[in-house]
Scaffold this active site. Structure first.
Site, short mmCIF file in Angstrom:
data_model
loop_
_atom_site.label_atom_id
_atom_site.label_comp_id
_atom_site.label_asym_id
_atom_site.label_seq_id
_atom_site.Cartn_x
_atom_site.Cartn_y
_atom_site.Cartn_z
N ILE A 1 39.14 76.95 30.04
CA ILE A 1 38.40 75.73 29.59
C ILE A 1 37.26 76.65 28.83
CG2 ILE A 1 36.89 73.85 30.09
CD1 ILE A 1 38.33 73.87 32.78
N THR B 1 39.35 75.39 18.28
CA THR B 1 38.77 76.30 17.11
C THR B 1 39.96 76.88 16.44
OG1 THR B 1 36.61 76.91 17.91
CG2 THR B 1 37.36 78.34 16.05
N GLN C 1 47.57 65.62 37.77
CA GLN C 1 48.49 66.39 37.14
C GLN C 1 49.78 65.69 36.89
OE1 GLN C 1 48.09 69.46 36.38
NE2 GLN C 1 46.21 69.54 36.74
N GLU D 1 47.98 72.81 21.57
CA GLU D 1 46.75 73.38 22.58
C GLU D 1 47.46 72.91 23.99
OE1 GLU D 1 42.07 72.36 23.67
OE2 GLU D 1 43.20 71.19 22.27
N ARG D 2 47.61 74.25 24.76
CA ARG D 2 48.09 74.13 25.98
C ARG D 2 49.71 73.71 25.85
NH1 ARG D 2 42.80 73.21 28.91
NH2 ARG D 2 42.24 75.16 29.49
#
Length: 251
Positions: A36, A42, A87, A110-111
């Site tokens: 995190i 970015t 989750q 992202e992830r």
């Protein structure tokens, strides 16, 4: 102690034939991982200017509003009660992004489903917020999805950031749900990312991992992102290309 190194573009013969998509219709898929506050947004935003790249941010807005329920807020306010629910929904939303159609030849996420399992689910279980049966159910779902659904990736970019720097950035961006995130939690997540992405036996040997120094100021990180962009563009066609060597290796 962190040793800062410049990311080095090394001209090496690195064949991606065995690592590319099994389904020719799936784009060359890159997932951006990190703690995190590590700078993932970015990194993702930099790619929005390329017409050949589809970018997919972490679905935080969905987690904040599930038919009016803010699951992210519930997770931080009552972790034991909300862990399984949160989750489970993370798994669903991440698989949705893995399978989301895009016409571009490159997909940057992202992830991923993988970090949800290896870092965040693992952390909740280690801290007693997921009981044994809950942990087992999430793990069975994860293994089934990996086996039955094409959620494969072709490259991982790891923004390696110290927990202290990550905490500073979290405070600056001021996301309400994260204001009480303790340093100890970020240290635990950092260790899990290190174990998953940097250990010799991490179970992802078939996928190249690019490590970028996430502690850098924005202008310096942008230089490394540009170099990383070259690597991704060079390798999208399964050709011999340049490989970014690991940087920011802890001493």
């Amino acid at each position: 102690m962190w040793r800062k190194r410049n990311i080095i573009l090394a001209s090496v013969k690195y064949l991606f034939r065995g690592m590319s998509s099994k389904d020719n219709k799936r784009p060359f898929t890159v997932v951006v991982e990190g703690n995190i506050g590590s700078g993932k947004t970015t990194f993702i935003n930099y790619f929005k200017k390329y017409v050949d790249v589809a970018t997919f941010a972490e679905p935080v807005d969905k987690w904040r509003d599930v038919n009016g329920h803010n699951l992210l807020e519930l997770l931080y306010s009552d972790t034991k009660k909300a862990a399984m629910t949160f989750q489970s929904y993370v798994q669903l939303t991440m698989v949705d992004i893995h399978k989301r159609h895009c016409s571009q030849p490159i997909k940057v996420m992202e992830r991923s489903l993988y970090s949800a399992r290896h870092c965040f689910v693992e952390n909740l279980h280690q801290n007693g917020f997921l009981d044994g049966p809950e942990y087992a159910v999430l793990d069975e779902w994860y293994k089934w999805l990996c086996k039955k659904v094409d959620v494969e990736v072709d490259m991982i970019v790891y923004l390696r950031t110290s927990p202290e720097v990550a905490l500073e950035r979290i405070k600056k961006r001021g996301r309400n749900e994260e204001m009480e995130v303790p340093l100890s939690y970020l240290k635990q997540l950092h260790d899990l990312h290190e174990k998953w992405l940097c250990a010799e036996k991490n179970g992802i040997s078939a996928v190249p991992v690019i490590v970028i120094d996430g502690n850098q100021i924005l202008s310096k990180m942008e230089d490394d992102i540009k170099r990383c962009t070259q690597v991704i563009m060079d390798n999208k066609n399964q050709s011999t290309g340049d490989l970014l060597m690991h940087s920011n290796v802890p001493s």
